[in-house]
Design a protein around this motif. Structure first.
Motif, mmCIF file in Angstrom:
data_model
loop_
_atom_site.group_PDB
_atom_site.id
_atom_site.type_symbol
_atom_site.label_atom_id
_atom_site.label_comp_id
_atom_site.label_asym_id
_atom_site.label_seq_id
_atom_site.Cartn_x
_atom_site.Cartn_y
_atom_site.Cartn_z
ATOM 1 N N TYR A 1 0.816 -1.220 0.000
ATOM 2 C CA TYR A 1 0.000 0.000 0.000
ATOM 3 C C TYR A 1 0.852 1.273 0.000
ATOM 4 O O TYR A 1 0.319 2.371 -0.165
ATOM 5 C CB TYR A 1 -0.900 0.029 1.240
ATOM 6 C CG TYR A 1 -2.151 -0.811 1.123
ATOM 7 C CD1 TYR A 1 -3.349 -0.261 0.669
ATOM 8 C CD2 TYR A 1 -2.145 -2.151 1.487
ATOM 9 C CE1 TYR A 1 -4.494 -1.020 0.574
ATOM 10 C CE2 TYR A 1 -3.284 -2.919 1.398
ATOM 11 C CZ TYR A 1 -4.462 -2.352 0.937
ATOM 12 O OH TYR A 1 -5.608 -3.118 0.839
ATOM 13 N N ASP B 1 -8.796 0.151 0.200
ATOM 14 C CA ASP B 1 -9.212 0.459 1.562
ATOM 15 C C ASP B 1 -10.727 0.403 1.666
ATOM 16 O O ASP B 1 -11.438 1.063 0.898
ATOM 17 C CB ASP B 1 -8.734 1.855 1.966
ATOM 18 C CG ASP B 1 -7.237 1.871 2.239
ATOM 19 O OD1 ASP B 1 -6.746 0.877 2.794
ATOM 20 O OD2 ASP B 1 -6.576 2.861 1.894
ATOM 21 N N LEU C 1 -9.286 -4.419 7.774
ATOM 22 C CA LEU C 1 -7.990 -3.769 7.930
ATOM 23 C C LEU C 1 -7.079 -4.513 8.896
ATOM 24 O O LEU C 1 -5.891 -4.254 8.952
ATOM 25 C CB LEU C 1 -8.178 -2.338 8.434
ATOM 26 C CG LEU C 1 -8.956 -1.377 7.527
ATOM 27 C CD1 LEU C 1 -9.236 -0.082 8.265
ATOM 28 C CD2 LEU C 1 -8.169 -1.103 6.256
ATOM 29 N N GLY D 1 -3.312 -1.398 5.098
ATOM 30 C CA GLY D 1 -4.037 -0.355 4.406
ATOM 31 C C GLY D 1 -3.175 0.880 4.278
ATOM 32 O O GLY D 1 -2.124 1.010 4.942
#
Length: 302
Positions: A49, A104, A288, A297
């Motif tokens: 990410y 996300d 998450l 995330g």
């Protein structure tokens, strides 16, 4: 592509009434050491990410710090039209690693439940030898195709350069779907003496039962980790023709996880489709993490 809670419910809740009958399957509790062994893969999923400018120098904060010595050799994507990804060499495991960014859940923009999605046959130029019966979510397949050949070229170069005999594909959320497709893609594209391993997190269903069966047979070293009441792994619904492959590990609570045998046919209370029968008993924040203390995330890229 946006989707609403109502649509998610329609895609998930109907699985209760319309899914094929389940068969009893066993669960096995994981030891603390077994659970801890997944931490490096979780950190790779977290690093995916992070901005490519940080990943290419392996200075992406805690995720990169947790994996000293990793050598990224290719980064790509823009986090928008194309998911971020990276490829590199992991000397400690003598392995090539491919990791994909996910989406996300708080933004809820992805290919996950686009109202226009459908099951479609795999592209045989990417997945040679597959038949029309083996089908996957068209949005996931399209996303995978954007970077497949670029990533494959780098993977082949690294295998040749390093002498590695293992490729590990990793991802969370949409990135997990891409990693799942990668696992079959690499199996069909690379020499048979290269071992393919896949570790995914919070992955939605990617394909139909025939696709799941092919993953089962071609990629035995496949693990998909679900966290507590994360609802993403129960969509798209089985009533729409989707099914997970084998390899479920369900984190029931911190420090407590089970391995669920079989495919997407659990009837044990500790496995995901019984724990989360529909989105209203799910918790999107569990998507998450934390996955044994590690959250995944963009907001955790520090």
């Amino acid at each position: 592509m946006r989707f609403s809670s109502a649509l998610l419910y329609a895609l998930s809740a109907a699985t209760v009434a319309l899914a094929a009958p389940t068969t009893k399957r066993s669960v096995t509790a994981l030891s603390s050491s077994q659970l801890a062994s997944f931490a490096p893969f979780t950190q790779f999923a977290r690093a995916a990410y992070c901005d490519s400018s940080k990943v290419k120098n392996w200075q992406c904060g805690q995720a990169c710090d947790a994996l000293p010595g990793f050598q990224p050799t290719l980064t790509g994507g823009d986090g928008n039209a194309i998911q971020l990804f990276f490829v590199g060499y992991w000397p400690q495991q003598k392995s090539v690693v491919v990791a994909h960014e996910g989406t996300d859940p708080l933004q809820f923009e992805s290919d996950l439940t686009d109202v226009n999605f459908f099951l479609d046959a795999l592209d045989t130029s990417l997945f040679p030898g597959t038949t029309h019966a083996i089908q996957v979510h068209n949005g996931f397949a399209a996303e995978h195709a954007k970077t497949a050949n670029t990533i494959l070229t780098e993977v082949k170069r690294l295998l040749s350069q390093t002498g590695a005999k293992q490729v590990i594909t990793i991802g969370h959320s949409l990135g997990g779907a891409l990693a799942e497709l990668d696992s079959l893609f690499f199996t069909l594209q690379l020499p048979s003496d290269v071992h393919i391993k896949a570790v995914t997190y919070g992955t939605p269903r990617v394909g139909n039962p025939e696709f799941a069966a092919m993953i089962d047979s071609k990629v035995p070293d496949f693990v998909r980790i679900n966290n507590e009441k994360d609802l993403i792994p129960i969509v798209p619904g089985r009533f729409l023709g989707f099914q997970h492959p084998h390899g479920e590990i369900h984190i029931v609570s911190p420090g407590n996880a089970v391995s669920c045998s079989g495919d997407d046919d659990a009837d044990d209370s500790q496995c995901t489709i019984k724990t989360v029968p529909n989105i209203f008993v799910g918790n999107i924040l569990d998507h998450l993490g934390p996955y044994e203390g590690i959250s995944i995330g963009t907001i955790f890229c520090n």
